[in-house]
Design a protein around this motif. Structure first.
Motif, PDB file in Angstrom:
ATOM      1  N   ARG A   3       0.879  -1.156   0.097  1.00 55.64           N
ATOM      2  CA  ARG A   3      -0.124   0.028  -0.179  1.00 55.64           C
ATOM      3  C   ARG A   3       0.849   1.249   0.062  1.00 55.64           C
ATOM      4  O   ARG A   3       1.785   1.434   0.786  1.00 55.64           O
ATOM      5  CB  ARG A   3      -0.742   0.146   1.333  1.00 55.64           C
ATOM      6  CG  ARG A   3      -2.022   1.047   1.151  1.00 55.64           C
ATOM      7  CD  ARG A   3      -2.879   1.141   2.287  1.00 55.64           C
ATOM      8  NE  ARG A   3      -2.398   1.514   3.602  1.00 55.64           N
ATOM      9  CZ  ARG A   3      -2.347   2.516   3.969  1.00 55.64           C
ATOM     10  NH1 ARG A   3      -3.352   3.566   3.351  1.00 55.64           N
ATOM     11  NH2 ARG A   3      -2.148   3.187   5.284  1.00 55.64           N
ATOM     12  N   SER A   4       0.793   1.952  -1.156  1.00 56.26           N
ATOM     13  CA  SER A   4       1.806   3.097  -1.118  1.00 56.26           C
ATOM     14  C   SER A   4       1.288   4.217  -0.137  1.00 56.26           C
ATOM     15  O   SER A   4       0.166   4.344   0.187  1.00 56.26           O
ATOM     16  CB  SER A   4       1.832   3.817  -2.236  1.00 56.26           C
ATOM     17  OG  SER A   4       0.232   4.345  -2.837  1.00 56.26           O
ATOM     18  N   LEU A   5       2.228   5.045   0.167  1.00 57.70           N
ATOM     19  CA  LEU A   5       1.934   6.396   0.975  1.00 57.70           C
ATOM     20  C   LEU A   5       1.040   7.233   0.349  1.00 57.70           C
ATOM     21  O   LEU A   5       1.072   7.253  -1.150  1.00 57.70           O
ATOM     22  CB  LEU A   5       3.258   6.939   1.417  1.00 57.70           C
ATOM     23  CG  LEU A   5       4.049   6.053   2.159  1.00 57.70           C
ATOM     24  CD1 LEU A   5       5.522   6.777   2.377  1.00 57.70           C
ATOM     25  CD2 LEU A   5       3.570   6.107   3.373  1.00 57.70           C
ATOM     26  N   GLU A   6       0.309   8.025   0.855  1.00 54.92           N
ATOM     27  CA  GLU A   6      -0.471   8.968   0.153  1.00 54.92           C
ATOM     28  C   GLU A   6      -0.315  10.441   0.541  1.00 54.92           C
ATOM     29  O   GLU A   6       0.249  10.741   1.744  1.00 54.92           O
ATOM     30  CB  GLU A   6      -1.875   8.408   0.645  1.00 54.92           C
ATOM     31  CG  GLU A   6      -2.503   7.403   0.074  1.00 54.92           C
ATOM     32  CD  GLU A   6      -3.672   6.909   0.336  1.00 54.92           C
ATOM     33  OE1 GLU A   6      -4.364   7.681   1.151  1.00 54.92           O
ATOM     34  OE2 GLU A   6      -4.363   5.690   0.254  1.00 54.92           O
ATOM     35  N   TYR A   7      -0.519  11.361   0.242  1.00 53.74           N
ATOM     36  CA  TYR A   7      -0.637  12.697   0.789  1.00 53.74           C
ATOM     37  C   TYR A   7      -0.839  13.014   1.873  1.00 53.74           C
ATOM     38  O   TYR A   7      -2.020  12.516   2.623  1.00 53.74           O
ATOM     39  CB  TYR A   7      -1.538  13.757  -0.434  1.00 53.74           C
ATOM     40  CG  TYR A   7      -0.972  13.742  -1.669  1.00 53.74           C
ATOM     41  CD1 TYR A   7       0.150  14.208  -2.236  1.00 53.74           C
ATOM     42  CD2 TYR A   7      -1.870  13.246  -2.639  1.00 53.74           C
ATOM     43  CE1 TYR A   7       0.629  14.315  -3.585  1.00 53.74           C
ATOM     44  CE2 TYR A   7      -1.413  13.124  -3.895  1.00 53.74           C
ATOM     45  CZ  TYR A   7      -0.311  13.578  -4.479  1.00 53.74           C
ATOM     46  OH  TYR A   7      -0.057  13.507  -5.777  1.00 53.74           O
ATOM     47  N   GLY A   8       0.033  13.423   2.844  1.00 50.86           N
ATOM     48  CA  GLY A   8      -0.276  13.820   4.114  1.00 50.86           C
ATOM     49  C   GLY A   8       0.347  12.822   4.986  1.00 50.86           C
ATOM     50  O   GLY A   8       0.063  12.942   6.230  1.00 50.86           O
ATOM     51  N   ASP A   9       0.640  11.560   4.541  1.00 50.88           N
ATOM     52  CA  ASP A   9       1.061  10.454   5.456  1.00 50.88           C
ATOM     53  C   ASP A   9       2.292  11.040   5.971  1.00 50.88           C
ATOM     54  O   ASP A   9       3.111  11.731   5.360  1.00 50.88           O
ATOM     55  CB  ASP A   9       1.269   9.184   4.495  1.00 50.88           C
ATOM     56  CG  ASP A   9       0.028   8.572   4.507  1.00 50.88           C
ATOM     57  OD1 ASP A   9      -0.809   8.906   4.989  1.00 50.88           O
ATOM     58  OD2 ASP A   9      -0.120   7.445   3.726  1.00 50.88           O
ATOM     59  N   THR A  10       2.923  10.259   7.212  1.00 48.60           N
ATOM     60  CA  THR A  10       4.232  10.867   7.605  1.00 48.60           C
ATOM     61  C   THR A  10       5.142   9.579   7.431  1.00 48.60           C
ATOM     62  O   THR A  10       4.554   8.456   7.367  1.00 48.60           O
ATOM     63  CB  THR A  10       4.266  11.049   9.054  1.00 48.60           C
ATOM     64  OG1 THR A  10       3.562  10.042   9.951  1.00 48.60           O
ATOM     65  CG2 THR A  10       3.454  12.305   9.453  1.00 48.60           C
ATOM     66  N   ALA A  11       6.371   9.809   7.001  1.00 48.32           N
ATOM     67  CA  ALA A  11       7.182   8.844   6.719  1.00 48.32           C
ATOM     68  C   ALA A  11       8.837   9.184   7.336  1.00 48.32           C
ATOM     69  O   ALA A  11       9.132  10.561   7.557  1.00 48.32           O
ATOM     70  CB  ALA A  11       7.445   8.536   5.036  1.00 48.32           C
ATOM     71  N   ARG A  12       9.535   8.370   6.854  1.00 52.22           N
ATOM     72  CA  ARG A  12      10.950   8.426   7.569  1.00 52.22           C
ATOM     73  C   ARG A  12      11.964   7.721   6.252  1.00 52.22           C
ATOM     74  O   ARG A  12      11.337   7.046   5.588  1.00 52.22           O
ATOM     75  CB  ARG A  12      11.287   7.843   8.674  1.00 52.22           C
ATOM     76  CG  ARG A  12      12.607   8.326   9.204  1.00 52.22           C
ATOM     77  CD  ARG A  12      12.748   7.847  10.660  1.00 52.22           C
ATOM     78  NE  ARG A  12      11.894   8.210  11.701  1.00 52.22           N
ATOM     79  CZ  ARG A  12      11.702   9.319  12.437  1.00 52.22           C
ATOM     80  NH1 ARG A  12      12.591  10.323  11.989  1.00 52.22           N
ATOM     81  NH2 ARG A  12      10.978   9.590  13.207  1.00 52.22           N
ATOM     82  N   VAL A  13      12.901   8.455   6.137  1.00 49.91           N
ATOM     83  CA  VAL A  13      13.931   7.972   4.979  1.00 49.91           C
ATOM     84  C   VAL A  13      14.673   6.602   5.866  1.00 49.91           C
ATOM     85  O   VAL A  13      15.144   6.766   7.033  1.00 49.91           O
ATOM     86  CB  VAL A  13      15.020   8.892   4.773  1.00 49.91           C
ATOM     87  CG1 VAL A  13      15.987   8.632   3.803  1.00 49.91           C
ATOM     88  CG2 VAL A  13      14.143  10.160   4.031  1.00 49.91           C
ATOM     89  N   ILE A  14      14.971   5.691   5.263  1.00 50.84           N
ATOM     90  CA  ILE A  14      15.498   4.398   5.673  1.00 50.84           C
ATOM     91  C   ILE A  14      16.806   4.620   6.170  1.00 50.84           C
ATOM     92  O   ILE A  14      17.328   4.384   6.959  1.00 50.84           O
ATOM     93  CB  ILE A  14      15.085   3.325   4.966  1.00 50.84           C
ATOM     94  CG1 ILE A  14      13.816   2.929   4.665  1.00 50.84           C
ATOM     95  CG2 ILE A  14      15.948   1.964   5.489  1.00 50.84           C
ATOM     96  CD1 ILE A  14      13.627   1.678   3.662  1.00 50.84           C
ATOM     97  N   THR A  15      17.542   5.235   5.284  1.00 53.85           N
ATOM     98  CA  THR A  15      18.993   5.510   5.365  1.00 53.85           C
ATOM     99  C   THR A  15      19.360   7.056   4.893  1.00 53.85           C
ATOM    100  O   THR A  15      19.600   7.324   3.996  1.00 53.85           O
ATOM    101  CB  THR A  15      19.764   4.519   4.269  1.00 53.85           C
ATOM    102  OG1 THR A  15      19.430   3.388   4.517  1.00 53.85           O
ATOM    103  CG2 THR A  15      21.505   4.692   4.708  1.00 53.85           C
ATOM    104  N   PRO A  16      19.137   7.806   6.290  1.00 52.25           N
ATOM    105  CA  PRO A  16      19.398   9.159   5.925  1.00 52.25           C
ATOM    106  C   PRO A  16      20.620   9.517   5.866  1.00 52.25           C
ATOM    107  O   PRO A  16      21.631   9.128   6.310  1.00 52.25           O
ATOM    108  CB  PRO A  16      18.965   9.669   7.415  1.00 52.25           C
ATOM    109  CG  PRO A  16      18.777   8.681   8.395  1.00 52.25           C
ATOM    110  CD  PRO A  16      18.876   7.256   7.550  1.00 52.25           C
ATOM    111  N   ALA A  17      20.869  10.418   5.169  1.00 50.05           N
ATOM    112  CA  ALA A  17      22.286  11.059   4.490  1.00 50.05           C
ATOM    113  C   ALA A  17      22.751  12.234   5.458  1.00 50.05           C
ATOM    114  O   ALA A  17      23.996  12.579   5.386  1.00 50.05           O
ATOM    115  CB  ALA A  17      22.251  11.446   3.255  1.00 50.05           C
TER     116      ALA A  17
END
Length: 144
Positions: A3-17
Motif C-alpha cells: 500500500r503506497s503512501l498517500e498525501y499527508g502521510d508521515t514517513a521517514r528515510v530508511i538510510t538518512p544522509a
C-alpha cells in the motif's frame, strides 16, 4: 500487501544522509510507475523547516509519532546506561568528572520523565540486565 503512501502521510528515510533526513517528513507528492497504477516510484517529503526532498519509494518507510516515541525511549534508555557506566569509570578516574556525569544523568532522567513519561532508573535501567559482582550491583550513579 503493498500500500503506497498517500498525501499527508508521515514517513521517514530508511538510510538518512544528513540531519534533515533523520526527521519525520510529510508526503507532499507521489510519482507513480504508470498513470494507471497505485505502485509508487518516488515520494517527495517535506521536513520540518519547509525543506522538500524526493526519494525512491524503496528508500522511504511509513512512520508515525508513536514510532518516534519508541525510538526516543530506546535512545534515552541507551544513553542512560552509557552514562551510568561512564559515571562508574569516572568515579575512580576523576571525582569532578564523576560529578559532571551524575549531573548529565539527572538531567536525562528528568527530561525523559517530564517530556516522555519514561521512568529511567540509573542504578539499574529497566530492560537492561545488571551484571557484575554483588558488591557493585547496587552502586548506582545516584549514590555518588
Amino acid at each position: 500487501m503493498y500500500r503506497s503512501l498517500e498525501y499527508g502521510d508521515t514517513a521517514r528515510v530508511i538510510t538518512p544522509a544528513d540531519a534533515t533526513e533523520r526527521r519525520l517528513g510529510t508526503v507532499t507528492d507521489v510519482t507513480y510507475s504508470t498513470p494507471h497504477t497505485t505502485h509508487a516510484r518516488r515520494y517527495t517529503l517535506r521536513f520540518p523547516g519547509g525543506i522538500e526532498r524526493s526519494f525512491p519509494a524503496d528508500h522511504v518507510v511509513r512512520c508515525t509519532r508513536a514510532d518516534d516515541q519508541a525510538a526516543l525511549e530506546a535512545a534515552f534508555t541507551n544513553a542512560c546506561v552509557a552514562l551510568r557506566d561512564a559515571c562508574r569509570i569516572a568515579h575512580d578516574y576523576d571525582p569532578d568528572l564523576s560529578v559532571g556525569t551524575v549531573s548529565l544523568i539527572r538531567r536525562l532522567v528528568d527530561l525523559s520523565r517530564l517530556r516522555l513519561g519514561l521512568t529511567l532508573n540509573p542504578s539499574g535501567t529497566a530492560g537492561v540486565a545488571e551484571t557484575g559482582s554483588p558488591n557493585t550491583r547496587n552502586q548506582g550513579a545516584g549514590d555518588r
